[in-house]
Enzyme design. Sequence first.
Site, PDB file in Angstrom:
ATOM      1  N   ASN A  37      15.616 -21.943   6.648  1.00 43.40           N
ATOM      2  CA  ASN A  37      14.392 -22.060   5.863  1.00 43.40           C
ATOM      3  C   ASN A  37      13.225 -22.645   6.647  1.00 43.40           C
ATOM      4  O   ASN A  37      13.313 -23.756   7.178  1.00 43.40           O
ATOM      5  CB  ASN A  37      14.678 -22.988   4.667  1.00 43.40           C
ATOM      6  N   HIS A 122      18.639 -24.195 -11.592  1.00 37.61           N
ATOM      7  CA  HIS A 122      17.650 -25.259 -11.370  1.00 37.61           C
ATOM      8  C   HIS A 122      16.680 -25.337 -12.543  1.00 37.61           C
ATOM      9  O   HIS A 122      15.845 -24.451 -12.699  1.00 37.61           O
ATOM     10  CB  HIS A 122      16.802 -24.961 -10.142  1.00 37.61           C
ATOM     11  N   TYR A 160      10.000 -33.978  -5.592  1.00 39.02           N
ATOM     12  CA  TYR A 160      10.813 -32.890  -5.070  1.00 39.02           C
ATOM     13  C   TYR A 160      11.144 -31.821  -6.130  1.00 39.02           C
ATOM     14  O   TYR A 160      11.699 -32.132  -7.174  1.00 39.02           O
ATOM     15  CB  TYR A 160      12.124 -33.441  -4.476  1.00 39.02           C
ATOM     16  N   HIS A 217      17.573 -35.844  -3.196  1.00 35.50           N
ATOM     17  CA  HIS A 217      16.914 -35.271  -2.009  1.00 35.50           C
ATOM     18  C   HIS A 217      16.579 -36.316  -0.951  1.00 35.50           C
ATOM     19  O   HIS A 217      15.464 -36.371  -0.429  1.00 35.50           O
ATOM     20  CB  HIS A 217      15.675 -34.464  -2.404  1.00 35.50           C
ATOM     21  N   GLU A 267      24.289 -30.177   2.456  1.00 36.31           N
ATOM     22  CA  GLU A 267      23.519 -28.942   2.670  1.00 36.31           C
ATOM     23  C   GLU A 267      22.871 -28.898   4.051  1.00 36.31           C
ATOM     24  O   GLU A 267      22.539 -27.816   4.524  1.00 36.31           O
ATOM     25  CB  GLU A 267      22.474 -28.747   1.563  1.00 36.31           C
TER      26      GLU A 267
HETATM   27  C1  CS2 Z   1      17.852 -28.344  -2.193  1.00 35.25           C
HETATM   28  C2  CS2 Z   1      17.248 -27.269  -1.376  1.00 35.25           C
HETATM   29  O1  CS2 Z   1      19.012 -26.662  -3.323  1.00 35.25           O
HETATM   30  C3  CS2 Z   1      19.012 -27.825  -3.007  1.00 35.25           C
HETATM   31  O2  CS2 Z   1      19.864 -28.616  -3.334  1.00 35.25           O
HETATM   32  O3  CS2 Z   1      18.082 -29.561  -1.667  1.00 35.25           O
HETATM   33  O4  CS2 Z   1      16.437 -26.572  -2.246  1.00 35.25           O
HETATM   34  C4  CS2 Z   1      16.431 -27.675  -0.156  1.00 35.25           C
HETATM   35  O5  CS2 Z   1      15.327 -28.415  -0.520  1.00 35.25           O
HETATM   36  C5  CS2 Z   1      15.973 -26.434   0.547  1.00 35.25           C
HETATM   37  O6  CS2 Z   1      17.053 -25.605   0.811  1.00 35.25           O
HETATM   38  C6  CS2 Z   1      15.281 -26.777   1.831  1.00 35.25           C
HETATM   39  O7  CS2 Z   1      14.979 -25.624   2.514  1.00 35.25           O
HETATM   40 MG    MG Z   2      19.823 -30.399  -2.385  1.00 30.71          MG
END
Ligand code: CS2
Ligand code: MG
Length: 408
Positions: A37, A122, A160, A217, A267
């Site tokens: 990303n 989400h 976030y 985050h 992640e």
């Molecule tokens: C995030 C991601 O999905 C998640 O849990 O933490 O959206 C993250 O912010 C992005 O993949 C960053 O590129």
């Molecule tokens: Mg995440």
Amino acid sequence: MQITDARVFVGGPGKNYVTLKILTDAGVYGLGDATLNNRETLPAAYLRDYLIPNLIGMDPRNSEDIWQFFYRGAYFRRGPIAMAALGAIDMALWDIKAKLAGLPLYQLFGGKSREGAMVYAHATGADLDDLMDSIAWYVEQGYQAVRVQCGIPGMPSASYAVPEHKGARRHYITDYAGIRPKLEIWETDRYMRFMPDALAEIRARFGPRLHILHDVHHRLLPREAAEFAKAVEPVRLFWMEDPTPAEDQDALRLVRQHSTTPIAIGEVFNAIWDCNRLIEDELIDFIRVAATYAGGITPVKRIVDLAGLHHVRTGFHGAPSHSPICMAAHAHLNAWAPNFGIQEYLVLGTPECDALFPSEHRMENGMVLVSDAPGLGVDFDETEAARYSYEPGSHPVVRLPDGTMWNY
Ligand code: CS2
Ligand code: MG
């Protein structure tokens, strides 16, 4: 059997996907996802300049040896760019192997352990009312699990993954205005005073059955994360994600000692070496690696097996960061993994995205139903791909109110 050629494509509808196509002299091809990303051109260059010239002439069936060749054979190992590129090669080789066998990939892992894999969506809101509407929408669509992110009262800018305005459901993860990032201001104190009560209100409104997840985050210090985890215990979260930055893994020991709130992390991990201690010491409950960033299916299967020994379940990353090719790899791993937990899933299914990546993986009642087509079960339409090109974008950056840089 030999690899005859490999090509890399960068671009996609509203998102830069990095797609690898490996061709063989047997007429079978394999697909892999190297999307990193907001740094998409870099794994593409690593593939084009170093990996593909070595790949040509290799026997694609030897996926283990090829993985070791590129991992051990690189003196400067690991890191997100190299591992995303290697991850795409590994996925494509598993795709070829399963196509040669005439089987859906999960059959090569040991078959299906379940009919459908539960996903979480989400939900996001500029404020708590807005978030409640967003959650209600996902619940109506049949989702059993929802990640909830909320604007924080008095915070100078959106925090976030929340929209700046009520009703705007767009995710503020990538801003395609260019490579200069947007600025967000973060205030831990406001978050700590607001978010635990907001989570309690969400639980009260939606009842005991909904799985509620929340992503911190990487924003908290270890002591703050422990306080937060303890405060939200009555909410019975499915998980609290990335409470602290991943570099200091002892921080999770502190959080663990103070609370029973389940912890999910991983992640940003690129290798089993980033999580073996967390797993063996049983400091986490869910491992969030992705087949792309962690170097492909071969190493992720090893992580899943190690996790299984320590009661750690899977919760693979599935933000829009990944193309449907990586998500297909996850669908097969999820169908098989004895210690499957949940899968992050964002509705990617725009007509443009479906046209670029045709597939028979299906989504029903908040579950992914894996495709039975041979291989990964996802294709890539090169004619469609010709419509897109690379668009520079960036994650936001985060500062505290006094200007101090903070973690995004
Ligand atoms: C995030 C991601 O999905 C998640 O849990 O933490 O959206 C993250 O912010 C992005 O993949 C960053 O590129
Ligand atoms: Mg995440």
